[in-house]
Every structure is written in C-alpha cells, then in structure tokens.
Design a protein around this motif. Structure first.
Motif, PDB file in Angstrom:
ATOM      1  N   UNK A  49      -7.598 -20.858  10.611  1.00  0.00           N
ATOM      2  CA  UNK A  49      -6.934 -21.887  11.468  1.00  0.00           C
ATOM      3  C   UNK A  49      -7.443 -23.238  10.525  1.00  0.00           C
ATOM      4  N   UNK A  50      -6.784 -24.634  11.065  1.00  0.00           N
ATOM      5  CA  UNK A  50      -6.621 -25.581  10.282  1.00  0.00           C
ATOM      6  C   UNK A  50      -8.157 -26.066  10.167  1.00  0.00           C
ATOM      7  N   UNK A  51      -8.507 -26.717   9.007  1.00  0.00           N
ATOM      8  CA  UNK A  51      -9.666 -27.612   8.970  1.00  0.00           C
ATOM      9  C   UNK A  51      -9.761 -28.622   9.879  1.00  0.00           C
ATOM     10  N   UNK A  52      -8.766 -29.087  10.409  1.00  0.00           N
ATOM     11  CA  UNK A  52      -8.675 -30.527  11.385  1.00  0.00           C
ATOM     12  C   UNK A  52      -9.179 -30.079  12.751  1.00  0.00           C
ATOM     13  N   UNK A  53      -9.482 -29.006  13.056  1.00  0.00           N
ATOM     14  CA  UNK A  53     -10.063 -28.638  14.434  1.00  0.00           C
ATOM     15  C   UNK A  53     -11.191 -29.396  14.688  1.00  0.00           C
ATOM     16  N   UNK A  54     -11.073 -30.211  15.678  1.00  0.00           N
ATOM     17  CA  UNK A  54     -12.332 -30.983  16.070  1.00  0.00           C
ATOM     18  C   UNK A  54     -13.414 -30.426  16.888  1.00  0.00           C
ATOM     19  N   UNK A  55     -13.423 -28.960  17.375  1.00  0.00           N
ATOM     20  CA  UNK A  55     -14.151 -28.200  18.063  1.00  0.00           C
ATOM     21  C   UNK A  55     -13.821 -27.013  18.074  1.00  0.00           C
ATOM     22  N   UNK A  56     -15.123 -26.074  18.480  1.00  0.00           N
ATOM     23  CA  UNK A  56     -14.729 -24.641  18.439  1.00  0.00           C
ATOM     24  C   UNK A  56     -13.750 -24.301  19.417  1.00  0.00           C
ATOM     25  N   UNK A  57     -13.523 -24.988  20.624  1.00  0.00           N
ATOM     26  CA  UNK A  57     -12.542 -24.724  21.546  1.00  0.00           C
ATOM     27  C   UNK A  57     -11.224 -25.036  20.970  1.00  0.00           C
ATOM     28  N   UNK A  58     -10.970 -26.082  20.159  1.00  0.00           N
ATOM     29  CA  UNK A  58      -9.706 -26.141  19.549  1.00  0.00           C
ATOM     30  C   UNK A  58      -9.377 -25.386  18.530  1.00  0.00           C
ATOM     31  N   UNK A  96     -11.369 -19.123  11.744  1.00  0.00           N
ATOM     32  CA  UNK A  96     -12.164 -19.827  10.779  1.00  0.00           C
ATOM     33  C   UNK A  96     -11.236 -20.818   9.620  1.00  0.00           C
ATOM     34  N   UNK A  97     -11.713 -21.820   9.043  1.00  0.00           N
ATOM     35  CA  UNK A  97     -10.928 -22.300   8.044  1.00  0.00           C
ATOM     36  C   UNK A  97     -11.597 -22.104   6.810  1.00  0.00           C
ATOM     37  N   UNK A  98     -12.365 -21.157   6.650  1.00  0.00           N
ATOM     38  CA  UNK A  98     -13.373 -21.113   5.269  1.00  0.00           C
ATOM     39  C   UNK A  98     -12.947 -19.849   4.681  1.00  0.00           C
ATOM     40  N   UNK A  99     -12.865 -19.701   3.362  1.00  0.00           N
ATOM     41  CA  UNK A  99     -12.540 -18.554   2.874  1.00  0.00           C
ATOM     42  C   UNK A  99     -13.746 -17.491   2.573  1.00  0.00           C
ATOM     43  N   UNK A 100     -15.032 -18.143   2.523  1.00  0.00           N
ATOM     44  CA  UNK A 100     -16.133 -17.349   2.503  1.00  0.00           C
ATOM     45  C   UNK A 100     -16.538 -16.573   3.657  1.00  0.00           C
ATOM     46  N   UNK A 101     -15.980 -17.206   4.716  1.00  0.00           N
ATOM     47  CA  UNK A 101     -16.233 -16.271   5.995  1.00  0.00           C
ATOM     48  C   UNK A 101     -15.353 -15.354   6.134  1.00  0.00           C
ATOM     49  N   UNK A 102     -13.886 -15.577   5.890  1.00  0.00           N
ATOM     50  CA  UNK A 102     -12.809 -14.806   5.800  1.00  0.00           C
ATOM     51  C   UNK A 102     -13.207 -13.478   4.779  1.00  0.00           C
ATOM     52  N   UNK A 103     -13.579 -13.684   3.848  1.00  0.00           N
ATOM     53  CA  UNK A 103     -13.916 -12.609   2.882  1.00  0.00           C
ATOM     54  C   UNK A 103     -15.236 -11.797   3.627  1.00  0.00           C
ATOM     55  N   UNK A 104     -16.104 -12.418   4.182  1.00  0.00           N
ATOM     56  CA  UNK A 104     -17.370 -11.577   4.759  1.00  0.00           C
ATOM     57  C   UNK A 104     -16.810 -10.453   5.905  1.00  0.00           C
ATOM     58  N   UNK A 105     -15.776 -11.119   6.535  1.00  0.00           N
ATOM     59  CA  UNK A 105     -15.363 -10.430   7.817  1.00  0.00           C
ATOM     60  C   UNK A 105     -14.486  -9.458   7.357  1.00  0.00           C
ATOM     61  N   UNK A 106     -13.529  -9.656   6.222  1.00  0.00           N
ATOM     62  CA  UNK A 106     -12.703  -8.704   5.770  1.00  0.00           C
ATOM     63  C   UNK A 106     -13.514  -7.345   5.221  1.00  0.00           C
ATOM     64  N   UNK A 107     -14.655  -7.778   4.486  1.00  0.00           N
ATOM     65  CA  UNK A 107     -15.659  -6.669   3.965  1.00  0.00           C
ATOM     66  C   UNK A 107     -16.212  -5.549   5.151  1.00  0.00           C
ATOM     67  N   UNK A 108     -16.365  -6.294   6.340  1.00  0.00           N
ATOM     68  CA  UNK A 108     -16.807  -5.205   7.288  1.00  0.00           C
ATOM     69  C   UNK A 108     -15.783  -4.846   8.311  1.00  0.00           C
ATOM     70  N   UNK A 109     -14.253  -5.112   7.748  1.00  0.00           N
ATOM     71  CA  UNK A 109     -13.306  -4.462   8.490  1.00  0.00           C
ATOM     72  C   UNK A 109     -12.786  -5.326   9.843  1.00  0.00           C
ATOM     73  N   UNK A 110     -13.198  -6.594   9.959  1.00  0.00           N
ATOM     74  CA  UNK A 110     -12.945  -7.402  11.202  1.00  0.00           C
ATOM     75  C   UNK A 110     -11.592  -7.990  10.928  1.00  0.00           C
ATOM     76  N   UNK A 111     -11.382  -8.824  12.111  1.00  0.00           N
ATOM     77  CA  UNK A 111     -10.038  -9.627  12.016  1.00  0.00           C
ATOM     78  C   UNK A 111     -10.437 -10.997  12.026  1.00  0.00           C
ATOM     79  N   UNK A 112      -9.582 -11.509  11.075  1.00  0.00           N
ATOM     80  CA  UNK A 112      -9.769 -13.028  10.868  1.00  0.00           C
ATOM     81  C   UNK A 112      -8.346 -13.721  11.124  1.00  0.00           C
ATOM     82  N   UNK A 113      -8.638 -14.802  11.702  1.00  0.00           N
ATOM     83  CA  UNK A 113      -7.206 -15.743  12.015  1.00  0.00           C
ATOM     84  C   UNK A 113      -7.583 -17.012  11.452  1.00  0.00           C
TER      85      UNK A 113
END
Length: 248
Positions: free
Chosen positions: A69-78, A50-67
C-alpha cells in the motif's frame, strides 16, 4: 459474504521501531498474528497490508500474503481500506482489521466479531470488548475502555475509566476495548471519507470518528483477552504467557 482479515503493518514507530518484526518465541510478531487469524473458522483469507519491503520480505518467508500500500496512508484504517480495494472485495464482504501487535489474539475472537453481520443485516461495523480482570487496566490510559447500551451498541470509548463510580465504588464491570474491528467493505469506504472528529482528536481514538458522524458500532464481549505489545519490555511478558499456553 466473504470475510477477509487485513493486518495493517508499518515499520516505523516512535516507541518501538520495527515492532512487526520483533522476534517472539522464535517467530516475527506479524507471523504469530497471521497464523492465529488463519485458525478462525469464518476467515476466507488473511493479508498483511504494508508499505515496507522488510515487512513484505518477512511475510513472504513464512508464506503469508502481502498487499503493498501507499506510504501516504495516514492511519491503519486507510491502509486497510486501500488493501481492500486492491483485493477487489464486494461491497457486502466483511473486512476484519487487527493490528499486528496482538500475537496472542484468540482465533475465536475473529468468529465473534463477525457474528453480528450474520445476525443483523443493519450492522456495518463491530468491535470487541473484554471484562477487565487486572484492575490496573481500569485507570491506565493505554488501555481503552468502552461503554455500550442494552443492544450492544457503543456509547463511548475513552482512555479514562468509564463508567466512573460517583461515590468511588468500583463494584461493577468495566470493559476494555480490544483492537479488533470488522466492517462491511462498503462502510469501510464510507469511514475513510469521514472528516476527523473533535472527540477523536481529544482521545486520539479513531473509532470515535464513526460515532461522531452518527454511525453505530456493535460491541461484542469476548472471554478471550488479546494483550498488545507496545514496548520491547512487553515481549518477555508475552513469551511467558505463550510458554504457559504451550506455544513456545
């Protein structure tokens, strides 16, 4: 060969803003997808890209792993490709890409979509299909249909009904495409470099890009459906299914 799940996740959406964090049976939707993926036998690790801190924080709260990525990604595959680079995956490692809006995905789907890579070393990309039960899905453009050859390789993906009975008959199986993909890390890098295709632009289906450039996509039929959450109104339907399964 390692198998890694990467879930591309963005906050903004024209139809459902903040969808990954929508609460379903007491948990953010992205948490359900992560936890379902982690139950698969073949998976070495699961990451949210993700490129969003809100999603990062939510994943951190349940113990998941976050990478991140750039906000410039054109698609999910990118986004998935960028995360795979950051994770330092080997060219032969397999990346499974699932959208974060499939909270009911069956863990066995991940094992199924990866199996072709063990059985056939020529496979570079695979995806899942489900024999349509709900006839509404045959004609709904939201539900993508897929046709494949005798070897299980995709012939075409479309929002239209395929195949289409010339005489109006529907006495044959029609397959819905499920949004779960797997690729070798090497092919994911190749896919990212391909120019967008004409059919891709017409159907608005990114997987057609690979086919337009001559690459095969192996289709695996699974008996497990994976309904998506497209709009807020879908949450009640998903929660009812979860309750029937004893998940909430």
């Amino acid at each position: 060969m390692r198998v890694v799940v990467i879930i591309p996740s963005r906050y903004g959406s024209t139809r459902f803003d903040g969808k990954p964090l929508a609460i379903i049976c007491g948990k953010p939707m992205i948490q359900w997808v992560c936890q379902r993926a982690m139950q698969a036998k073949c998976i070495a690790s699961v990451h949210v890209a993700t490129d969003d801190s809100r999603i990062r924080d939510a994943v951190d709260r349940f113990g998941g792993s976050v990478v991140m990525t750039s906000a410039k990604c054109r698609s999910g595959t990118d986004r998935v490709a960028e995360a795979a680079e950051q994770l330092g995956l080997d060219a032969r490692d397999v990346v499974v890409n699932i959208q974060g809006d499939q909270p009911l995905v069956d863990p066995r789907c991940f094992d199924a979509v990866v199996k072709p890579f063990y059985d056939d070393p020529t496979v570079k990309m695979s995806t899942l299909a489900f024999a349509i039960v709900d006839k509404r899905e045959m004609t709904d453009p939201k539900d993508v249909k897929v046709a494949f050859d005798n070897n299980g390789n995709a012939l075409y993906f479309s929002r239209a009904t395929i195949p289409h009975g010339r005489d109006g008959s529907s006495d044959f199986e029609t397959y819905k495409h499920l949004g779960v993909y797997a690729y070798t890390k090497e092919f994911l890098k190749c896919f990212r470099s391909l120019t967008p295709g004409r059919l891709e632009d017409v159907e608005k289906l990114e997987q057609l890009r690979a086919m337009e450039h001559g690459h095969r996509i192996r289709v695996v039929v699974t008996p497990y459906d994976s309904p998506e959450v497209d709009l807020p109104v879908d949450i009640q339907r998903i929660e009812e299914k979860m309750a029937a399964m004893g998940l909430c």
